[in-house]
Write a protein that holds these residues in place. Structure first.
Motif, mmCIF file in Angstrom:
data_model
loop_
_atom_site.group_PDB
_atom_site.id
_atom_site.type_symbol
_atom_site.label_atom_id
_atom_site.label_comp_id
_atom_site.label_asym_id
_atom_site.label_seq_id
_atom_site.Cartn_x
_atom_site.Cartn_y
_atom_site.Cartn_z
ATOM 1 N N LYS A 1 0.869 -1.176 0.000
ATOM 2 C CA LYS A 1 0.000 0.000 0.000
ATOM 3 C C LYS A 1 0.905 1.225 0.000
ATOM 4 O O LYS A 1 1.992 1.179 0.552
ATOM 5 C CB LYS A 1 -0.860 0.063 1.268
ATOM 6 N N PRO A 2 0.441 2.314 -0.596
ATOM 7 C CA PRO A 2 1.261 3.529 -0.522
ATOM 8 C C PRO A 2 1.088 4.206 0.829
ATOM 9 O O PRO A 2 0.022 4.124 1.440
ATOM 10 C CB PRO A 2 0.716 4.402 -1.641
ATOM 11 N N LEU A 3 2.145 4.827 1.292
ATOM 12 C CA LEU A 3 2.095 5.577 2.548
ATOM 13 C C LEU A 3 2.793 6.900 2.291
ATOM 14 O O LEU A 3 3.902 6.931 1.770
ATOM 15 C CB LEU A 3 2.817 4.783 3.640
ATOM 16 N N ALA B 1 6.069 9.734 -1.094
ATOM 17 C CA ALA B 1 5.482 8.409 -0.886
ATOM 18 C C ALA B 1 6.554 7.377 -0.603
ATOM 19 O O ALA B 1 7.671 7.474 -1.096
ATOM 20 C CB ALA B 1 4.702 7.985 -2.115
ATOM 21 N N PHE C 1 4.806 0.521 1.480
ATOM 22 C CA PHE C 1 4.458 0.014 2.794
ATOM 23 C C PHE C 1 3.787 -1.339 2.595
ATOM 24 O O PHE C 1 2.792 -1.449 1.883
ATOM 25 C CB PHE C 1 3.507 1.034 3.438
#
Ligand SMILES: Nc1nc2c(ncn2[C@@H]2O[C@H](COP(=O)(O)OP(=O)(O)OP(=O)(O)O)[C@@H](O)[C@H]2O)c(=O)[nH]1
Ligand SMILES: [Mg+2]
Lengths: 124, 202
Positions: free
Chosen positions: B41-43, B71, B74
Motif C-alpha cells: 500500500k502507498p504511505l 510516498a 508500505f
C-alpha cells in the motif's frame, strides 16, 4: 517558486497538500510525544461531547480503529500523510476518543520469536 | 480474530510488530520487492522544503507552504495473529534521511537493493546502516541486460564487512524476494546471539 524535483517517484507521489493542512488548522506538527509508526490506535467508544469537532477524517479514524490499527496502516488506509494523521490522533486522544498503545515488548531481542519470523517467511 | 470483542484493559496482548526497511537507489527495485512478498500500500509522509523563501513564510506562520508529501512503499506480512512484519521501502537519496531516522528506530534490519549498473547509488544506504549499527543485507538485483557480477565482486566494490550477506536476487520473483528477507532475519539472529555470547563470556 518551488523547483520541481526531478525524481520520477516524487512527481508520482505528490498529493494534495492544502486540504489535509486545512483540516489541521495549518499545523504541520502534532503537539506532545510523537506517535510511533507502529503504535496501535484503538477507538475507545466514548461519546463525544463536542460534535462540531468531528470532521469526516475523524469519523474515518474511528471507523478504522474499532479494532486496533497501526499508525502506518491508518495513514495508508485514510490516504493522508503521516503528519496529518498524527495531528488528528493527538486531537482525538485529547478528547478521549481513542487510545494509543506503543508497540509492545520489543521482539527484536528474542531469538525464538525471530526464528518464528524466519520460518513464516520461508513458508511464503 | 483477536481484539474484536476485547476491551482495552482485559483483551489479549497487543500484536508484536517487526519492522524491516527496504532501501536502495532510484529504480533499484524496492517497490518490486515489497510488492512481490506482501500486500503493498502507498504511505505518504511530509517533506519540509528548504527553499529559502519558503522558510521565511514558515516563520511568518504560513506553515502549510513549507511541506510537500513524499510516498514510500508500505507492506505487511501477517505471521500469526500476534506477530506482523512491516516492510517500508524508502528512497535512498540523502534528502530523505529525515524519514530514515524514524524508520530505522526499532527496526530489525534492512535490505539494501543494489543495481550493478549504478552501484554507487547504494553507497549512502550502506553508509547509513553501518553507522547506525542496523543489521543489513545487500540484495543485488539482476536486471536484464546488465553484466552479471559475483557477490564477492559487489562486496569488494561496496567495501562491506565480511559478515554482511550479499545475495543475488530477482525482486520480481516472490521466492527470490522471500529468500532475501529470510537471509536478513537469519543474519539478525546471528548478530543477536553473537552479542549475547560476547556479553556472557565477559
Ligand atoms: N530484470 C529485473 N528487473 C527488475 C528487477 N527488480 C525490479 N525490476 C524492474 O526495474 C524497474 C524499477 O523497479 P522499482 O521496483 O520500481 O524500483 P524502485 O527502487 O521502487 O524505484 P524508485 O521508487 O523509483 O526509486 C521496474 O520496471 C521493475 O520491473 C529485477 O530483479 N530484475
Ligand atoms: Mg519505488
Amino acid at each position: 517558486m518551488i523547483a520541481v524535483p526531478d525524481e520520477r517517484w516524487l512527481g508520482r507521489a505528490e498529493g494534495p497538500v492544502v486540504r489535509p493542512y486545512a483540516l489541521t488548522g495549518g499545523r504541520t506538527r502534532a503537539s506532545g510525544e510523537s506517535v510511533d509508526l507502529l503504535a496501535l490506535v484503538h477507538a475507545t467508544g466514548n461519546p463525544l461531547a463536542d460534535t462540531a469537532f468531528l470532521e469526516p477524517e475523524h469519523a474515518g479514524v474511528l471507523r478504522l480503529c474499532r479494532t486496533p490499527k497501526s499508525l502506518a496502516d491508518l495513514a495508508s488506509d485514510l490516504d493522508l500523510p503521516l503528519g496529518v494523521v498524527r495531528i488528528l490522533l493527538s486531537d482525538m486522544r485529547e478528547r478521549g476518543l481513542i487510545s494509543i498503545q506503543r508497540p509492545s515488548a520489543n521482539p527484536l531481542t528474542d531469538a525464538r520469536i525471530l526464528k518464528d519470523v524466519a520460518d513464516a517467511l520461508r513458508r511464503l | 480474530m483477536p481484539f474484536v470483542d476485547s476491551d482495552h484493559d482485559s483483551g489479549p496482548a497487543t500484536p508484536m510488530s517487526i519492522k524491516i526497511l527496504i532501501a536502495g537507489g532510484f529504480g533499484a527495485g524496492k517497490t518490486t520487492l515489497v510488492s512481490s512478498v506482501s500486500e503493498i500500500k502507498p504511505l505518504r509522509t511530509e517533506e519540509v522544503l528548504s527553499e529559502p523563501s519558503i522558510l521565511v513564510d514558515a516563520i511568518d506562520g504560513v506553515e502549510n507552504k513549507s511541506t510537500t508529501t513524499v510516498a514510500m512503499d508500505f507492506g505487511r506480512i501477517t505471521v500469526r495473529d500476534d506477530l506482523v512484519i512491516y516492510l517500508f521501502g524508502t528512497p535512498g537519496q540523502h534528502r530523505f534521511w529525515f524519514m530514515w531516522d524514524e524508520l530505522s528506530f526499532g527496526a530489525l534490519g534492512a535490505v539494501v537493493m543494489a543495481d550493478t549498473r549504478r552501484l554507487a547509488d547504494s553507497f549512502p544506504s550502506v553508509d547509513y546502516f553501518e553507522r547506525c549499527d542496523l543489521p543489513f543485507v545487500v540484495a543485488v538485483n539482476c536486471f536484464d541486460g546488465a553484466r552479471r557480477y559475483r557477490p564477492e565482486a559487489v562486496r569488494a566494490a561496496l567495501d562491506l564487512d565480511p559478515g554482511v550477506p550479499v545475495v543475488l536476487c530477482d525482486a520480481r520473483q516472490r521466492s527470490s524476494s522471500r529468500d532475501v528477507l529470510v537471509i536478513l532475519v537469519e543474519h539478525a539472529i546471528k548478530l543477536l546471539t553473537d552479542d549475547k555470547r560476547a556479553v556472557t563470556s565477559r
